[in-house]
Each structure stands twice: as structure tokens, then as C-alpha cells.
Design a protein around this motif. Sequence first.
Motif, PDB file in Angstrom:
ATOM      1  N   ALA A  60       0.801  -1.138   0.084  1.00  0.00           N
ATOM      2  CA  ALA A  60      -0.060   0.051  -0.005  1.00  0.00           C
ATOM      3  C   ALA A  60       0.745   1.248  -0.027  1.00  0.00           C
ATOM      4  O   ALA A  60       0.424   2.363  -0.797  1.00  0.00           O
ATOM      5  CB  ALA A  60      -0.886  -0.104   1.305  1.00  0.00           C
ATOM      6  N   GLN A  61       2.039   1.223   0.689  1.00  0.00           N
ATOM      7  CA  GLN A  61       2.805   2.498   0.737  1.00  0.00           C
ATOM      8  C   GLN A  61       3.680   2.556  -0.601  1.00  0.00           C
ATOM      9  O   GLN A  61       3.719   3.556  -1.038  1.00  0.00           O
ATOM     10  CB  GLN A  61       3.873   2.212   1.887  1.00  0.00           C
ATOM     11  N   ALA A  62       3.898   1.474  -1.330  1.00  0.00           N
ATOM     12  CA  ALA A  62       4.327   1.566  -2.717  1.00  0.00           C
ATOM     13  C   ALA A  62       3.461   2.005  -3.474  1.00  0.00           C
ATOM     14  O   ALA A  62       4.100   2.956  -4.203  1.00  0.00           O
ATOM     15  CB  ALA A  62       4.952   0.227  -2.970  1.00  0.00           C
ATOM     16  N   TRP A  63       2.370   1.780  -3.452  1.00  0.00           N
ATOM     17  CA  TRP A  63       1.415   2.232  -4.368  1.00  0.00           C
ATOM     18  C   TRP A  63       1.077   3.843  -4.230  1.00  0.00           C
ATOM     19  O   TRP A  63       1.125   4.615  -5.062  1.00  0.00           O
ATOM     20  CB  TRP A  63      -0.089   1.548  -4.336  1.00  0.00           C
ATOM     21  N   ALA A  64       0.949   4.325  -2.866  1.00  0.00           N
ATOM     22  CA  ALA A  64       0.800   5.817  -2.485  1.00  0.00           C
ATOM     23  C   ALA A  64       2.026   6.471  -2.923  1.00  0.00           C
ATOM     24  O   ALA A  64       1.864   7.577  -3.177  1.00  0.00           O
ATOM     25  CB  ALA A  64       0.534   5.798  -1.006  1.00  0.00           C
ATOM     26  N   SER A  65       3.276   5.778  -2.876  1.00  0.00           N
ATOM     27  CA  SER A  65       4.573   6.523  -3.135  1.00  0.00           C
ATOM     28  C   SER A  65       4.901   6.578  -4.642  1.00  0.00           C
ATOM     29  O   SER A  65       5.838   6.699  -4.993  1.00  0.00           O
ATOM     30  CB  SER A  65       5.540   5.809  -2.412  1.00  0.00           C
ATOM     31  N   GLY A  66       4.005   5.841  -5.628  1.00  0.00           N
ATOM     32  CA  GLY A  66       4.294   6.235  -6.998  1.00  0.00           C
ATOM     33  C   GLY A  66       4.233   4.683  -7.723  1.00  0.00           C
ATOM     34  O   GLY A  66       4.476   4.761  -9.078  1.00  0.00           O
ATOM     35  N   ALA A  67       4.268   3.396  -7.085  1.00  0.00           N
ATOM     36  CA  ALA A  67       4.153   2.375  -7.748  1.00  0.00           C
ATOM     37  C   ALA A  67       2.961   2.092  -8.728  1.00  0.00           C
ATOM     38  O   ALA A  67       3.056   1.388  -9.742  1.00  0.00           O
ATOM     39  CB  ALA A  67       3.974   1.102  -7.051  1.00  0.00           C
ATOM     40  N   TYR A  68       1.861   2.875  -8.505  1.00  0.00           N
ATOM     41  CA  TYR A  68       0.609   2.785  -9.365  1.00  0.00           C
ATOM     42  C   TYR A  68       1.243   3.061 -10.886  1.00  0.00           C
ATOM     43  O   TYR A  68       0.802   2.919 -11.792  1.00  0.00           O
ATOM     44  CB  TYR A  68      -0.271   3.922  -9.253  1.00  0.00           C
TER      45      TYR A  68
END
Length: 80
Positions: A60-68
Motif C-alpha cells: 500500500a505504501q509503495a502504491w501511494a508512493s508511485g508504484a501505480y
Amino acid sequence: MDFRHPQCSTRYEVLLEEAVTAPTVGEGCRLTGGSWYSYYDGKIVNDATGLDVDHKVPLAQAWASGAYAWDVARREAFAN
């Protein structure tokens, strides 16, 4: 932070927090009983040893940090 069970690791604190039916906490933070809802397949899990909470926050942190914005191959490699 609420440390209701200071002898418990973060994994067990997450299991306690996410339980549908609260388990009993024994010596050394041994959990007995309890049930959890699996968001991945919609099933109820009655054995905490079958649950993995390790990726819940980091992904979730990765996604919020740009993994999207990563391509599928990079996201898959990161998750595994």
C-alpha cells in the motif's frame, strides 16, 4: 499506539486488530481461536498460521508512493 499486548509482534497486533472473531491471546502471544476475513478470496480463515500480513502495508505504501505508475512486470517483481 495502542499496545494492548506488548509481548506481541507487529504481525500479531495486525491479526488481533483485523480479527472478525477475536482470538484468545496466550503466553508468548500465542493465538488460539479467532477468525479473519480474507479480502483476496472472500473466505473466512480460522487458522492464523495460514495468513500472511507481511505485504499489507509495504504494498500500500509503495502504491501511494508511485508504484501505480510502474509497469506490470515491475509491480509483480516488487510484490513477489
